[in-house]
Scaffold this motif. Structure first.
Motif, PDB file in Angstrom:
ATOM      1  N   VAL A   1      15.857  26.331  -8.183  1.00 33.37           N
ATOM      2  CA  VAL A   1      14.795  25.320  -8.056  1.00 33.37           C
ATOM      3  C   VAL A   1      14.981  24.180  -9.042  1.00 33.37           C
ATOM      4  CG1 VAL A   1      13.145  27.065  -7.275  1.00 33.37           C
ATOM      5  CG2 VAL A   1      13.192  26.422  -9.693  1.00 33.37           C
TER       6      VAL A   1
ATOM      7  N   VAL B   1      16.413  21.026 -11.191  1.00 28.35           N
ATOM      8  CA  VAL B   1      17.284  19.863 -11.016  1.00 28.35           C
ATOM      9  C   VAL B   1      18.566  20.112 -11.806  1.00 28.35           C
ATOM     10  CG1 VAL B   1      17.565  17.399 -11.510  1.00 28.35           C
ATOM     11  CG2 VAL B   1      15.364  18.270 -10.670  1.00 28.35           C
TER      12      VAL B   1
ATOM     13  N   LEU C   1      13.511  20.559  -8.222  1.00 27.02           N
ATOM     14  CA  LEU C   1      13.881  19.725  -7.082  1.00 27.02           C
ATOM     15  C   LEU C   1      12.650  19.347  -6.258  1.00 27.02           C
ATOM     16  CD1 LEU C   1      16.926  21.873  -5.945  1.00 27.02           C
ATOM     17  CD2 LEU C   1      17.063  19.599  -6.985  1.00 27.02           C
ATOM     18  N   PRO C   2      12.745  18.287  -5.472  1.00 26.55           N
ATOM     19  CA  PRO C   2      11.657  17.978  -4.531  1.00 26.55           C
ATOM     20  C   PRO C   2      11.509  19.133  -3.535  1.00 26.55           C
ATOM     21  CG  PRO C   2      13.152  16.111  -4.766  1.00 26.55           C
ATOM     22  CD  PRO C   2      13.816  17.265  -5.443  1.00 26.55           C
ATOM     23  N   ALA C   3      10.277  19.464  -3.220  1.00 30.16           N
ATOM     24  CA  ALA C   3      10.020  20.581  -2.308  1.00 30.16           C
ATOM     25  C   ALA C   3      10.442  20.227  -0.891  1.00 30.16           C
ATOM     26  CB  ALA C   3       8.542  20.948  -2.332  1.00 30.16           C
ATOM     27  N   ALA C   4      10.966  21.216  -0.189  1.00 27.39           N
ATOM     28  CA  ALA C   4      11.267  21.038   1.233  1.00 27.39           C
ATOM     29  C   ALA C   4       9.957  20.910   2.006  1.00 27.39           C
ATOM     30  CB  ALA C   4      12.070  22.226   1.749  1.00 27.39           C
ATOM     31  N   THR C   5      10.002  20.244   3.123  1.00 32.30           N
ATOM     32  CA  THR C   5       8.820  20.179   3.970  1.00 32.30           C
ATOM     33  C   THR C   5       8.604  21.526   4.637  1.00 32.30           C
ATOM     34  OG1 THR C   5      10.141  19.347   5.826  1.00 32.30           O
ATOM     35  CG2 THR C   5       9.092  17.712   4.377  1.00 32.30           C
TER      36      THR C   5
ATOM     37  N   ASP D   1      22.159  23.947   0.675  1.00 26.05           N
ATOM     38  CA  ASP D   1      21.459  22.702   0.370  1.00 26.05           C
ATOM     39  C   ASP D   1      19.940  22.854   0.366  1.00 26.05           C
ATOM     40  OD1 ASP D   1      23.824  21.205   0.136  1.00 26.05           O
ATOM     41  OD2 ASP D   1      23.923  20.906   2.309  1.00 26.05           O
ATOM     42  N   THR D   2      19.425  23.753   1.204  1.00 25.97           N
ATOM     43  CA  THR D   2      17.973  23.874   1.343  1.00 25.97           C
ATOM     44  C   THR D   2      17.364  24.981   0.494  1.00 25.97           C
ATOM     45  OG1 THR D   2      18.120  25.424   3.228  1.00 25.97           O
ATOM     46  CG2 THR D   2      18.137  23.051   3.725  1.00 25.97           C
TER      47      THR D   2
ATOM     48  N   PRO E   1      15.174  23.710  -2.679  1.00 26.39           N
ATOM     49  CA  PRO E   1      13.952  23.025  -2.246  1.00 26.39           C
ATOM     50  C   PRO E   1      12.985  23.937  -1.494  1.00 26.39           C
ATOM     51  CG  PRO E   1      15.852  21.612  -1.873  1.00 26.39           C
ATOM     52  CD  PRO E   1      16.387  22.954  -2.287  1.00 26.39           C
TER      53      PRO E   1
ATOM     54  N   VAL F   1      11.089  25.922  -4.056  1.00 27.02           N
ATOM     55  CA  VAL F   1      10.081  25.070  -4.695  1.00 27.02           C
ATOM     56  C   VAL F   1       8.844  24.983  -3.801  1.00 27.02           C
ATOM     57  CG1 VAL F   1       9.529  22.741  -5.502  1.00 27.02           C
ATOM     58  CG2 VAL F   1      11.794  23.719  -5.962  1.00 27.02           C
ATOM     59  N   ALA F   2       9.052  24.773  -2.509  1.00 24.46           N
ATOM     60  CA  ALA F   2       7.932  24.695  -1.572  1.00 24.46           C
ATOM     61  C   ALA F   2       7.145  26.001  -1.548  1.00 24.46           C
ATOM     62  CB  ALA F   2       8.445  24.361  -0.171  1.00 24.46           C
TER      63      ALA F   2
END
Length: 329
Positions: A101, A103, A118-122, A131-132, A135, A138-139
């Motif tokens: 999670v 950066v 990292l920015p959260a995945a949608t 890659d996912t 993120p 994090v979500a």
């Protein structure tokens, strides 16, 4: 205490279930029933599938637990389903997250719990890949905090996990390769670092968190050591050091040479995790030589596949010897 484990039959989940049982707690697991289950008969088996949303969690209806340990939540869809269904029915929701999670910043050492993530995945993302993965975790963390709040949520961010039952074959590759003897590819020059945590240490800490009501975010990692120390620890009799540049030029990745992230390279900061907060809360660590001995004893009979083919390893060792004299010109 009554503890619900989401997952629980494989590697980390299995160790968590066993740690809870050893501590005298009653354990229920929720699984899809699609993997081998070698848990004791005392464990209550519930069936469900979080990918089906609320309808996939019907077996939890009318039930409550002192804690839930979510070891199998990888997508927001899965975690939202269980977090919402268990809201008000568990006193603590423990979500097993990941070091991925954070950066990536090779210059930042060590990683602490307040470092940027990292920015959260949608929430519509369901494909889990390299890659996912970060993120998505994090979500998932965000959803657990949103629904259960700081009072009822504990987020764990474990390092690379080692130990018996580990089918991932990252740590175990090195143990079994050293057991074969002979010349063995050793990555880098010995000064890079590696850091893993024994799954049983993580599992004991989960029990500590539940029993003592610890909240917040915790990094979990074992001792940080150089690769020279690691090769000596696993008993590599004839290590041949192959430079990081040669390894990169040969196209080898973290898959073919698991655990190896040269200092200063991408994600190398993940091999320098601070566990000060977790240790203050009760994290204890198994001696590295015990992890090696007991994991090797299990893995030798596990039939794990070869990660780096012997002929590829031999070719890299040969190339390293060709390159060594050239580097001195």
């Amino acid at each position: 205490m009554n503890i619900l484990v989401l997952g629980g039959t494989q590697f980390v989940g299995r160790h968590i279930v066993e740690a809870c049982l050893r501590a005298g707690h009653a354990v229920s697991i929720l699984t899809r029933g699609k993997t081998v289950d070698e848990l004791p008969s005392a464990v209550e088996r519930l069936r469900g599938d979080r990918d089906q949303g609320a309808t996939g969690l019907a077996s939890l209806a009318g039930r409550s637990w002192d804690a839930c340990v979510d070891v199998s939540g990888y997508t927001p869809r899965q975690v939202r389903a269980s977090a919402e269904r268990l809201s008000g029915y568990v006193k603590r929701y423990v979500f097993i997250s990941s070091v991925s999670v954070y950066v990536d910043d090779p210059a930042r050492h060590p990683i602490v719990e307040t470092d940027p993530v990292l920015p959260a995945a949608t929430e519509d993302v369901t494909d889990v890949n390299g890659d996912t993965y970060g993120p998505l975790k994090v979500a998932c963390e965000t959803i657990v905090r949103e629904i259960h709040g700081d009072r009822a949520t504990v987020l764990l961010r474990p390092q690379i996990i080692a130990g018996p039952y580990d089918q991932a074959n990252r740590y175990t590759y090195w143990l079994n390769r050293a057991t074969l003897g002979g010349e063995m590819l050793a990555p880098g020059d010995g000064t890079d670092h590696v850091q893993v945590i024994d799954a049983r240490d993580l599992s004991r800490f989960v029990v500590t968190v539940i029993e003592n009501g610890h909240a917040g975010v915790f990094n979990l990692a074992g001792p940080r050591m150089t690769w020279a120390s690691f090769m000596a620890l696993i008993g590599a009799a004839q290590p041949v050091w192959v430079s990081a540049d040669l390894i990169k030029a040969a196209g080898l990745t973290f898959v073919e040479l698991p655990l190896f992230r040269p200092d200063g390279s991408a994600r190398s900061s993940q091999m320098d995790m601070s566990t000060e907060r977790a240790r203050a809360a009760g994290l204890t660590l198994t001696a590295p030589e015990v992890t090696v001995r007991e994991t090797r004893a299990w893995s030798l009979a596990a039939g794990l596949p070869v990660v780096l083919p012997p002929e590829r390893e031999a070719e890299l060792i040969r190339l390293s010897r060709v390159a060594a004299p050239l580097s001195k010109r």
